[in-house]
Design a protein around this motif. Sequence first.
Motif, PDB file in Angstrom:
ATOM      1  N   ALA A  18     -36.831  -5.329   9.689  1.00  0.00           N
ATOM      2  CA  ALA A  18     -37.723  -4.917   8.525  1.00  0.00           C
ATOM      3  C   ALA A  18     -38.880  -4.631   8.870  1.00  0.00           C
ATOM      4  CB  ALA A  18     -37.882  -6.052   7.640  1.00  0.00           C
ATOM      5  N   ASN A  20     -41.285  -2.671   6.496  1.00  0.00           N
ATOM      6  CA  ASN A  20     -41.638  -2.417   5.265  1.00  0.00           C
ATOM      7  C   ASN A  20     -43.273  -2.320   4.788  1.00  0.00           C
ATOM      8  OD1 ASN A  20     -38.999  -2.364   4.599  1.00  0.00           O
ATOM      9  ND2 ASN A  20     -38.987  -4.493   4.067  1.00  0.00           N
ATOM     10  N   ARG A  21     -43.796  -3.175   5.463  1.00  0.00           N
ATOM     11  CA  ARG A  21     -45.291  -3.450   5.166  1.00  0.00           C
ATOM     12  C   ARG A  21     -46.024  -3.386   6.309  1.00  0.00           C
ATOM     13  NH1 ARG A  21     -47.724  -4.890  -0.006  1.00  0.00           N
ATOM     14  NH2 ARG A  21     -48.918  -6.600   0.772  1.00  0.00           N
ATOM     15  N   SER A  44     -40.009   6.773   9.157  1.00  0.00           N
ATOM     16  CA  SER A  44     -40.399   5.423   8.719  1.00  0.00           C
ATOM     17  C   SER A  44     -41.017   5.527   7.068  1.00  0.00           C
ATOM     18  CB  SER A  44     -41.591   4.392   9.184  1.00  0.00           C
ATOM     19  OG  SER A  44     -42.262   3.686   8.670  1.00  0.00           O
ATOM     20  N   ALA A  46     -42.556   2.755   5.618  1.00  0.00           N
ATOM     21  CA  ALA A  46     -43.164   1.676   5.233  1.00  0.00           C
ATOM     22  C   ALA A  46     -44.470   2.122   4.666  1.00  0.00           C
ATOM     23  CB  ALA A  46     -43.363   0.767   6.695  1.00  0.00           C
ATOM     24  N   ASP A  67     -45.033  -7.428   7.636  1.00  0.00           N
ATOM     25  CA  ASP A  67     -44.293  -7.248   9.001  1.00  0.00           C
ATOM     26  C   ASP A  67     -44.978  -7.237  10.257  1.00  0.00           C
ATOM     27  OD1 ASP A  67     -42.104  -7.474   7.427  1.00  0.00           O
ATOM     28  OD2 ASP A  67     -42.106  -5.341   6.814  1.00  0.00           O
TER      29      ASP A  67
END
Lengths: 529, 151
Positions: A18, A20-21, A44, A46, A67
């Motif tokens: 993952a 995402n952040r 990406s 993210a 992440d």
Amino acid sequence: MIGLSHESNLEPWQVPVALNRIVLAEDSASDARLLQEALADGGSTADVLVEQTLSGALLLIAKGDVDLLLLDLGLPDSNGLPTLRAALMHAPDVPVVVMTGADDERSAQQALKEGAQDYLVKGEYQGTVAGGKAVVRSLRYAIERHRFHRELREASHARELFVAAASHELRTPVTIIRDYADLLNDGVAGALPPLGKECVDGILRSSERLRGLVGDLLAVAKIECGALDIQIKRSDLVALLSQARQDFFHAFESKKQQLVLELDEHLPEILCDPNRVSQVVGNLLSNAHRFTPEGGTISIRARRQGDQVAVEVEDTGPGIAPGDSKRAFEPFVQLGRVSGPGSQGTGLGLYIAKQIVTMHAGALELESELGRGSRFTFTLPTAVHCPGLLALHAHLTARLRFTPRHVQATTAVIWFGVIETSASDPAHARTLLQRTARGAEVLFRLHDAAFLCDVDRRVAIVLQGDDASARAFVGRFAQRLPDLSAHLTYHVSLVVPTSPERGAVPPPANAFEPLWAVLPQSLEVKNEH
Amino acid sequence: MNIDIQSHEESDRDAFRHTSTEAKRRRVLIVDDEPDLIRTVGLRLMNAGYDVLGAPDGIVATALAINESPDVILMDIGLPAGDGHAVTKRLNNNIRTMGIPVIYLTARTGRQDVEMAIENRAFAYLVKPCDPAELLEMVSQAVERPKRAYD
């Protein structure tokens, strides 16, 4: 039902990484924009949260669901490697990738050593899809590597806890079995017939062996998770060895073995935990007892050897083949078994002995020849040196303002960074310093010291030891010292020189002057409240 | 020979006393959450001529100490319902039990536990597994000790 949902059935390593952040700690707006573009180029999606300060980034991470941390080492509130160390300490669960300029790859490489997962060099990834993809791949890999490391750590910790708990739980029933057998043996239930006596003897013998094994397992578990308690004090080796001879007298007599004690006159006192060293001697003696045939001879010798005392346990057993002598100290390795009641060992005795000796900064070695016997030699530090520490202790306690009570009252935290004082007795050094200033933390690594000084604005005393190993240690870090000092703005880094001649000259009084110059200020400031 | 270990639910305390025909036998209270340990140590003590009471937790230990006034208490540390330190402290502060010597009998060897035992004026600190001869010697010393000033 199993297997309805594909997703939930995945093993951890099958779940896609993952990304995402991402928190991006970067104070230059243009650098931040370039990186965001590279991420977009790399495909990406993210969320990238840009923060200009380290504290801002750490606050964001504390809210959860992050992440990855992309960290520029030069931020308004922190500069250089301490930035990374603070991030690792406060956000241990988030993988960190460091961003660095092209001219500073050296500190980036150091960052990898200290726990960053990877680094990106600014200017190397802009403008191309390939560059962007490389960045995204690097970040995914960083997350994966971080997870893998954490799992390894957790697994090994869980195993240590399990062994410790299991051995502890085993101890009670084993003791109880032995106690009941003991009661029967002592005739509490009436006199035993001969066969009954034989059975009870068997129970006693086996439970005794099991107890030894459980005790050894517990010791190994403690050693492996660093929880073996060692209490160093000045100890009389002669008394210790004489006691060991007494303890083994009956065992040796039963095999008609001779036990010879040859001790140098005027053996100095040693610095050790006498209970643990007795365990070492006991393990070596029981080893010798088991492998030496009837009528053989076991000798214990002790002699002074520089600033150490060397103790030898020699037997006239079958000896150990040259290729096997290293393996003798590995856990659960038994080189040649001996038959007969009560004669099996656990395969842990030599391992434990070696670990205990090593914890005393000594060495345990084996010389052996097939057919002629084996000789185990271990060394322990004598109690006559470490003048630097004793002098520091005297100086600190002589000045009223540094009594423990005072240090507590003013809430000024004095931190002592001790570079491996006298390498031979770190535990003793720790006790001594902590007694001198309660609330002081004693660490043995320079970069830990530098880090804490940065984060908590503590005062460090760097005490240089007088042992060869301590000198080597200091030498290794000497080149980093000026570099680190640049970051240490709130403390004194004091290297107390101590004499290379052991036990001779304590450090000169003026060695402590830089310390007095700074400490009173910090104490008085606090006192005004 | 039976040692009864009292539990919370049961109220008839007399049922949990090991009864003896002799009038003046010394009594030892063994506090341990391991019934087999109470049994083995208890048998050892009975064999040496003591009466024995057993308590599996801190509450029962306190109740028995107050109501039965044993001559010596053998105290484990890790206990349900109040650990050995807490029970010993409570007994030290109670006018009826403050004179009873407490011997710690525990598997723990940590410095903190030993210091706490000293602070609680323990008569002795024995580590399990304990040599029976040493245990009997300590119990007999505790029984024969000169009376404390506040007795």
